[in-house]
Design a protein around this motif. Structure first.
Motif, mmCIF file in Angstrom:
data_model
loop_
_atom_site.group_PDB
_atom_site.id
_atom_site.type_symbol
_atom_site.label_atom_id
_atom_site.label_comp_id
_atom_site.label_asym_id
_atom_site.label_seq_id
_atom_site.Cartn_x
_atom_site.Cartn_y
_atom_site.Cartn_z
ATOM 1 N N UNK A 48 0.797 -1.195 -0.189
ATOM 2 C CA UNK A 48 -0.086 0.041 -0.051
ATOM 3 C C UNK A 48 0.579 1.116 0.037
ATOM 4 N N UNK A 49 2.027 1.178 0.553
ATOM 5 C CA UNK A 49 2.816 2.462 0.578
ATOM 6 C C UNK A 49 3.616 2.454 -0.652
ATOM 7 N N UNK A 50 3.909 1.417 -1.192
ATOM 8 C CA UNK A 50 4.383 1.527 -2.667
ATOM 9 C C UNK A 50 3.437 2.096 -3.583
ATOM 10 N N UNK A 51 1.890 1.748 -3.548
ATOM 11 C CA UNK A 51 1.043 2.326 -4.287
ATOM 12 C C UNK A 51 0.855 3.356 -4.184
ATOM 13 N N UNK A 52 0.864 4.095 -2.667
ATOM 14 C CA UNK A 52 0.847 5.501 -2.446
ATOM 15 C C UNK A 52 1.751 6.380 -2.825
ATOM 16 N N UNK A 53 2.997 5.654 -3.352
ATOM 17 C CA UNK A 53 4.309 6.673 -3.592
ATOM 18 C C UNK A 53 4.737 7.415 -2.503
ATOM 19 N N UNK A 54 4.965 6.528 -1.283
ATOM 20 C CA UNK A 54 5.522 6.864 -0.244
ATOM 21 C C UNK A 54 7.023 6.907 -0.277
#
Length: 91
Positions: A48-54
């Motif tokens: 989810x952090x990858x998808x959110x571009x964190x």
């Protein structure tokens, strides 16, 4: 930018300053994985952090490259960071 480092586990990542642009896709991805536990839960949080571009920098983050201990530690740190960033200061 916030940095998450655990020398014992060999984890050192930097994330961007969170805005709704990162928080909303992260939350939506987490909701899609609702009900997962253990390693699947840690993977869901990191994915989810990858998808959110964190994650900052050019290094591609692949949650499957982490050991279970690394994934658990980083997932817990990222989830806590979002909670801290969501607090409304007391007047």
């Amino acid at each position: 930018m916030p940095t998450f480092t655990n020398n014992e586990l060999g984890v050192d990542v930097e994330i961007v300053e969170l805005t709704q642009r990162q928080a909303v896709p992260y939350w939506e991805a987490l909701q899609a994985a609702n009900g997962t536990t253990g390693p699947a839960q840690w993977h869901s949080i990191l994915e989810a952090a990858v998808k959110g571009k964190w994650f900052a920098g050019k290094k591609k983050i692949d949650p499957l490259d982490y050991t279970p201990a690394q994934a658990r530690w980083l997932a817990e740190e990222l989830a806590l960071h979002l909670l801290e960033q969501s607090k409304i200061p007391e007047a």
